[in-house]
Design a protein around this motif. Structure first.
Motif, short mmCIF file in Angstrom:
data_model
loop_
_atom_site.label_atom_id
_atom_site.label_comp_id
_atom_site.label_asym_id
_atom_site.label_seq_id
_atom_site.Cartn_x
_atom_site.Cartn_y
_atom_site.Cartn_z
N THR A 144 -4.43 11.16 -1.93
CA THR A 144 -4.46 9.93 -1.39
C THR A 144 -4.01 9.71 -0.19
OG1 THR A 144 -4.76 8.65 -3.62
CG2 THR A 144 -4.18 7.25 -1.80
N LEU A 145 -4.67 9.24 0.87
CA LEU A 145 -4.16 8.84 2.22
C LEU A 145 -4.18 7.32 2.53
CD1 LEU A 145 -5.84 11.64 4.36
CD2 LEU A 145 -3.65 11.81 3.32
N ALA A 146 -3.20 6.96 2.99
CA ALA A 146 -3.01 5.48 3.53
C ALA A 146 -2.70 5.55 4.97
CB ALA A 146 -2.12 4.70 2.67
N VAL A 147 -3.33 4.62 5.73
CA VAL A 147 -3.12 4.60 7.17
C VAL A 147 -2.43 3.17 7.27
CG1 VAL A 147 -4.12 4.66 9.39
CG2 VAL A 147 -5.05 6.10 7.85
N PHE A 148 -1.29 3.12 8.17
CA PHE A 148 -0.97 1.67 8.39
C PHE A 148 -0.95 1.57 9.92
CE2 PHE A 148 0.92 3.45 4.57
CZ PHE A 148 1.19 2.22 3.70
N ASP A 149 -1.25 0.38 10.11
CA ASP A 149 -1.36 0.11 11.77
C ASP A 149 0.18 -0.07 12.39
OD1 ASP A 149 -0.36 -2.42 11.29
OD2 ASP A 149 -2.21 -3.59 11.68
N GLN A 150 0.17 -0.16 13.57
CA GLN A 150 1.58 -0.28 14.36
C GLN A 150 2.49 -1.55 13.89
OE1 GLN A 150 -1.59 -0.07 15.80
NE2 GLN A 150 -1.67 1.21 17.56
N LYS A 151 2.10 -2.08 13.24
CA LYS A 151 2.76 -3.55 12.61
C LYS A 151 3.15 -3.16 11.10
CE LYS A 151 1.27 -6.92 15.77
NZ LYS A 151 0.50 -8.28 16.01
N GLY A 152 2.59 -1.99 10.68
CA GLY A 152 2.98 -1.56 9.19
C GLY A 152 1.98 -2.16 8.20
N ARG A 153 0.85 -2.60 8.72
CA ARG A 153 -0.17 -3.12 7.81
C ARG A 153 -0.80 -2.31 7.34
NH1 ARG A 153 -1.66 -8.02 11.93
NH2 ARG A 153 -2.04 -5.97 13.07
N LEU A 154 -1.12 -2.21 6.04
CA LEU A 154 -2.31 -1.05 5.44
C LEU A 154 -3.35 -1.28 5.85
CD1 LEU A 154 -2.70 1.09 3.43
CD2 LEU A 154 -3.05 -0.78 1.67
N TYR A 155 -3.96 -0.36 6.60
CA TYR A 155 -5.33 -0.64 7.08
C TYR A 155 -6.63 0.14 6.28
CZ TYR A 155 -8.69 -0.52 10.93
OH TYR A 155 -9.93 -0.78 11.67
N TYR A 156 -6.04 1.36 5.79
CA TYR A 156 -7.01 2.09 5.08
C TYR A 156 -6.36 2.79 3.93
CZ TYR A 156 -10.29 6.17 4.44
OH TYR A 156 -10.80 7.08 3.84
N ARG A 157 -7.19 2.96 2.85
CA ARG A 157 -6.61 3.78 1.83
C ARG A 157 -7.77 4.41 0.98
NH1 ARG A 157 -3.06 0.67 -2.27
NH2 ARG A 157 -5.03 -0.52 -2.41
#
Length: 187
Positions: A144-157
């Motif tokens: 499972t991959l999760a991508v967090f934006d520069q503010k640490g918000r979950l953007y994609y999973r």
């Protein structure tokens, strides 16, 4: 009859390999989820690392285990990403979610992988205490991959194999690519 059963078995195993170690489903898709997230894990040197240490960077969280063949298939794609973005803009964190796996086993796997595929896995590796997988994995499916934006918000999973830009031979046609997501976040 044996040939047909063998062919069906090979097809089934190929599907399992390319779709993930367990059943998966998309969760969160694209889009911010509000305030910054936080998680803590232990790196292979025993240091506690926080997601908040990487504010200002896009972070890819790779949840994997040494025994997961689809997880192995994702590693070269993560290497392509790591080679194409500045450390000032992006960080990759691969967290082993199997509590039975020791630091020594993970380090041994990394050594084997680097020798076998002649590539350096030079991003951050660590172990999960169960809190990351509980919070971010889709139905216990790996990878499972999760991508967090520069503010640490979950953007994609999303669970399953992923590609960087182009889908490698042998991957399913509908394999998600991370390049559009990263370009949107980093541009």
């Amino acid at each position: 009859m044996k040939k047909v059963l063998f062919a069906v078995l090979i097809l089934f195993l190929s599907f399992l390999f390319l779709s993930g170690c367990l059943d998966s489903s998309e969760n969160n898709g694209n889009g911010n989820t509000g305030t910054g997230e936080e998680f803590i894990f232990t790196d292979l040197d025993g240091n506690q690392i926080r997601l908040s240490n990487f504010r200002g960077k896009v972070v890819i969280l790779d949840m994997w285990a040494t025994w997961c063949n689809p997880c192995h298939a994702v590693m070269p794609e993560l290497k392509k990403i790591y080679d194409n973005y500045s450390r000032d803009k992006l960080e990759i964190i691969s967290v082993d979610i199997d509590s039975r796996e020791s630091v020594e086993l993970i380090e041994s796997f990394i050594d084997w992988f680097e020798d076998e595929y002649v590539t350096e896995l030079n991003w951050i590796f660590g172990r999960d205490d169960g809190s990351i997988s509980e919070k971010y994995m889709n139905e216990s499916a790996i990878p499972t991959l999760a991508v967090f934006d520069q503010k640490g918000r979950l953007y994609y999973r999303k669970a399953g194999v992923h590609a960087y830009k182009e889908i490698p031979a042998g991957f399913p046609e509908n394999t998600p690519t991370l390049a559009p997501i990263l370009e949107e976040l980093i541009s």
